[in-house]
Design a protein around this motif. Structure first.
Motif, short mmCIF file in Angstrom:
data_model
loop_
_atom_site.label_atom_id
_atom_site.label_comp_id
_atom_site.label_asym_id
_atom_site.label_seq_id
_atom_site.Cartn_x
_atom_site.Cartn_y
_atom_site.Cartn_z
N UNK A 1 61.84 61.81 106.85
CA UNK A 1 61.96 62.90 107.82
C UNK A 1 63.39 63.42 107.89
N UNK A 2 64.37 62.53 107.85
CA UNK A 2 65.77 62.96 107.86
C UNK A 2 66.12 63.72 106.59
N UNK A 3 65.60 63.27 105.45
CA UNK A 3 65.84 63.98 104.19
C UNK A 3 65.22 65.37 104.25
N UNK A 4 64.01 65.47 104.75
CA UNK A 4 63.32 66.77 104.82
C UNK A 4 64.12 67.76 105.66
N UNK A 5 64.59 67.32 106.80
CA UNK A 5 65.38 68.21 107.66
C UNK A 5 66.67 68.62 106.98
N UNK A 6 67.34 67.68 106.39
CA UNK A 6 68.60 67.94 105.70
C UNK A 6 68.41 68.95 104.56
N UNK A 7 67.38 68.77 103.76
CA UNK A 7 67.11 69.67 102.64
C UNK A 7 66.71 71.07 103.12
N UNK A 8 65.98 71.15 104.22
CA UNK A 8 65.60 72.46 104.75
C UNK A 8 66.85 73.26 105.11
N UNK A 9 67.79 72.61 105.75
CA UNK A 9 69.03 73.29 106.14
C UNK A 9 69.87 73.61 104.90
N UNK A 10 70.03 72.63 104.02
CA UNK A 10 70.86 72.80 102.83
C UNK A 10 70.32 73.89 101.90
N UNK A 11 69.00 73.89 101.68
CA UNK A 11 68.38 74.85 100.76
C UNK A 11 68.03 76.18 101.44
N UNK A 12 68.11 76.19 102.79
CA UNK A 12 67.74 77.37 103.58
C UNK A 12 66.32 77.83 103.28
N UNK A 13 65.45 76.81 103.19
CA UNK A 13 64.03 77.05 102.93
C UNK A 13 63.22 76.05 103.75
N UNK A 14 61.97 76.37 104.00
CA UNK A 14 61.09 75.44 104.71
C UNK A 14 60.76 74.25 103.82
N UNK A 15 60.69 73.07 104.44
CA UNK A 15 60.33 71.84 103.74
C UNK A 15 59.14 71.23 104.45
N UNK A 16 58.15 70.82 103.68
CA UNK A 16 56.91 70.26 104.22
C UNK A 16 56.88 68.75 104.01
N UNK A 17 56.46 68.04 105.04
CA UNK A 17 56.21 66.60 104.96
C UNK A 17 54.73 66.42 105.26
N UNK A 18 54.02 65.71 104.37
CA UNK A 18 52.59 65.58 104.56
C UNK A 18 52.06 64.26 103.97
N UNK A 19 50.91 63.81 104.47
CA UNK A 19 50.30 62.62 103.89
C UNK A 19 49.68 62.94 102.53
N UNK A 20 49.62 61.94 101.67
CA UNK A 20 49.09 62.14 100.33
C UNK A 20 48.55 60.84 99.78
N UNK A 21 47.36 60.89 99.24
CA UNK A 21 46.77 59.70 98.60
C UNK A 21 47.32 59.48 97.20
N UNK A 22 47.65 60.59 96.50
CA UNK A 22 48.09 60.47 95.10
C UNK A 22 49.60 60.67 94.92
N UNK A 23 50.33 60.89 96.01
CA UNK A 23 51.77 61.14 95.99
C UNK A 23 52.15 62.33 95.11
N UNK A 24 51.23 63.29 95.01
CA UNK A 24 51.48 64.49 94.22
C UNK A 24 51.10 65.76 94.98
N UNK A 25 50.11 65.67 95.87
CA UNK A 25 49.65 66.83 96.62
C UNK A 25 49.39 66.44 98.07
#
Length: 124
Positions: free
Chosen positions: A14-38
């Motif tokens: 969660x901290x990485x996602x927030x940091x990257x959203x600010x750094x990249x100036x783009x939305x970042x999604x965090x979501x559950x995944x069974x296959x760690x790909x989608x």
């Protein structure tokens, strides 16, 4: 130890996602995944988590230890380019067969997107 490890892993993504959203100036999604790909809205958070910048996977968090669950009513969390979270208050509960209590943990995200953890019986 399994609950603490799972909590720390969730806090980290969660901290990485927030940091990257600010750094990249783009939305970042965090979501559950069974296959760690989608993202998979039918997956449980403890089955695996991915952090996405558009279609690019920034980080994955493998399934939690056996017997540990990450529970949330949300099927995804989006960090805005400002670092703020979207939507309703996202709360995560990390627990084992003992349920919510002194041994469980709660992960809370305020409106600004800052993450913290607390004892499960104290809540957010």
């Amino acid at each position: 130890n399994r609950i603490t490890s799972t909590t720390n892993g969730l806090l980290g993504v969660l901290q990485l996602a927030r940091s990257e959203a600010v750094k990249q100036r783009r939305s970042v999604t965090v979501c559950p995944s069974k296959d760690l790909a989608t993202c998979d809205a039918t997956a449980d958070w403890h089955e695996g988590i991915i952090v996405l910048l558009g279609a690019e996977i920034l980080r994955t968090l493998p399934a939690a230890s056996a017997g540990v669950e990450i529970l949330s009513a949300r099927d995804q969390l989006i960090y805005q380019p400002t670092g703020r979270r979207d939507g309703a208050d996202p709360r995560y509960s990390i627990e084992d067969s003992r349920g919510v209590g002194a041994t469980s943990r709660a992960v809370c995200i305020n409106l600004l997107g800052q993450v913290r953890s607390a004892r499960g019986d104290e809540g957010c």
